[in-house]
Design an enzyme around this catalytic site. Structure first.
Site, short mmCIF file in Angstrom:
data_model
loop_
_atom_site.label_atom_id
_atom_site.label_comp_id
_atom_site.label_asym_id
_atom_site.label_seq_id
_atom_site.Cartn_x
_atom_site.Cartn_y
_atom_site.Cartn_z
N TYR A 4 0.84 -1.19 0.00
CA TYR A 4 0.00 0.00 0.00
C TYR A 4 0.88 1.24 0.00
O TYR A 4 1.58 1.52 0.97
CB TYR A 4 -0.91 -0.05 1.23
CG TYR A 4 -1.87 1.12 1.41
CD1 TYR A 4 -2.17 2.02 0.40
CD2 TYR A 4 -2.51 1.29 2.64
CE1 TYR A 4 -3.06 3.05 0.59
CE2 TYR A 4 -3.41 2.32 2.85
CZ TYR A 4 -3.69 3.20 1.83
OH TYR A 4 -4.57 4.23 2.03
N LYS A 34 -1.65 -1.43 -3.98
CA LYS A 34 -2.61 -0.33 -3.92
C LYS A 34 -1.81 0.96 -3.97
O LYS A 34 -1.15 1.33 -3.00
CB LYS A 34 -3.44 -0.42 -2.63
CG LYS A 34 -4.47 0.69 -2.47
CD LYS A 34 -5.20 0.55 -1.13
CE LYS A 34 -6.35 1.51 -0.95
NZ LYS A 34 -6.03 2.92 -1.09
#
Length: 323
Positions: A139, A169
């Site tokens: 992330y 992400k």
């Protein structure tokens, strides 16, 4: 492990963690929220991410949130659990608990505040992702970590090569950098990013891209059919739905992921409350959004987008009685 080892794609809400006005974890509301997401047809859900206010929870609460969510979803969609922490040891233990709870995967940013080097980031992910056999999602969240991994040449590629990493992400505020991430690693891992708009549609129809993980899921009624249309290759229908989605998201969230009326989580929970959704209230250090003009503006955005605002709740909010 690579992109073909998981079926992660489409529209995922990053779930808020519902708290009561007294600051307690609202377990009933959390289970209800999972049921709402499943009923809306979302393609997966992220728990204990940035929107989930992991930073204001104890480790015990974070474990309980994971357990409740996994049990409530009951295998109907993938549940990925955020395990971000300041130490490798705590992130690894949270990942092990997520695996025991039955999660489909784990996710983490680099340690916040630390501002680690590229080599330290790679070492962090190598250790945390190998704590379990779960597929892992990297992330990139510069707003919360002060490190934009998408801006470091070769870093995303090095992370995609880590054995348990199956997805990234990328929430950089630099859209071109996100596109570069997709170009660099999209053939190896799933890439979630800023794709729910017309530019994102063109990108997915040409270069690729797997989905978006969106704080709270208020736009689910439009984002879910958008990504379904993309999967079907129906560009005309996708454009229709993404324009409706942007009528909400683009007016609430700035390109750098800042909220336009308050901190993003506070304004999200105000919007969910106006819609009658079980988002609960924020927990300190965040503060509920109670400024009448801001609440009224959010209500108008929701109405204009075609969502049903609970008028009694709006009146209560304007009177300073939002729960």
């Amino acid at each position: 492990m690579n992109r073909h080892d998981v079926d992660w794609l489409g529209y995922w809400p990053a779930a808020p963690t519902p708290f009561t006005s007294a600051g307690d974890l609202d377990e009933t509301a959390l289970a209800q929220l999972m049921e709402l997401y499943v009923s809306q047809g979302v393609h997966g859900v992220l728990l204990n991410g940035s929107t989930g206010e992991w930073f204001s929870q104890t480790p015990e609460e974070r474990r309980r949130v994971a357990e409740i969510a996994v049990d409530a979803v009951d295998g109907r969609i993938p549940v990925v659990v955020g395990v971000t922490s300041y130490t490798i040891a705590e992130s690894s233990e949270l990942a092990r608990h997520a695996a025991r709870a039955g999660a489909a995967g784990a996710l983490a940013t680099p340690p916040p505040y630390v501002h680690p080097s590229a080599a330290e980031i790679v070492a962090f992910y190598e250790q945390v992702s190998s704590a379990t056999e779960l597929p892992f999602m990297v992330y990139n969240w510069p707003r919360g970590t002060a490190v934009d991994m998408a801006q470091v040449p070769g870093l995303m590629s090095a992370l995609a090569d880590i054995p348990h990493v199956a997805a990234i992400k990328d929430s950089t505020g630099d859209w071109n950098a996100m596109v570069s991430t997709l170009e660099e690693v999209g053939d190896r891992v799933r890439v979630f990013g800023s794709l729910a708009h017309r530019k994102g549609l063109a990108l997915m129809l040409g270069l690729g891209g797997d989905g978006a993980i969106d704080g709270g899921g208020v736009g689910a009624p439009y984002a879910v059919p958008f990504f379904d249309a993309v999967a079907d290759g129906n560009a005309e229908l996708a454009r229709y739905w993404v324009d409706k989605y942007q009528a909400i998201s683009g007016r609430l969230i700035a390109p750098d992921y800042a909220g336009r009326f308050a901190s993003p989580i506070s304004q999200l929970k105000a919007a969910m409350w106006l819609l009658g959704q079980p988002g609960g209230v924020v927990r300190e250090p965040l503060s509920p959004l109670v400024e009448p003009r801001a609440v009224a503006a959010i209500a108008e955005i929701l109405r204009e987008a075609g969502l049903i605002v609970r008028e009694a709740r709006l009146r209560a909010a304007l009177a300073g009685e939002i729960a």
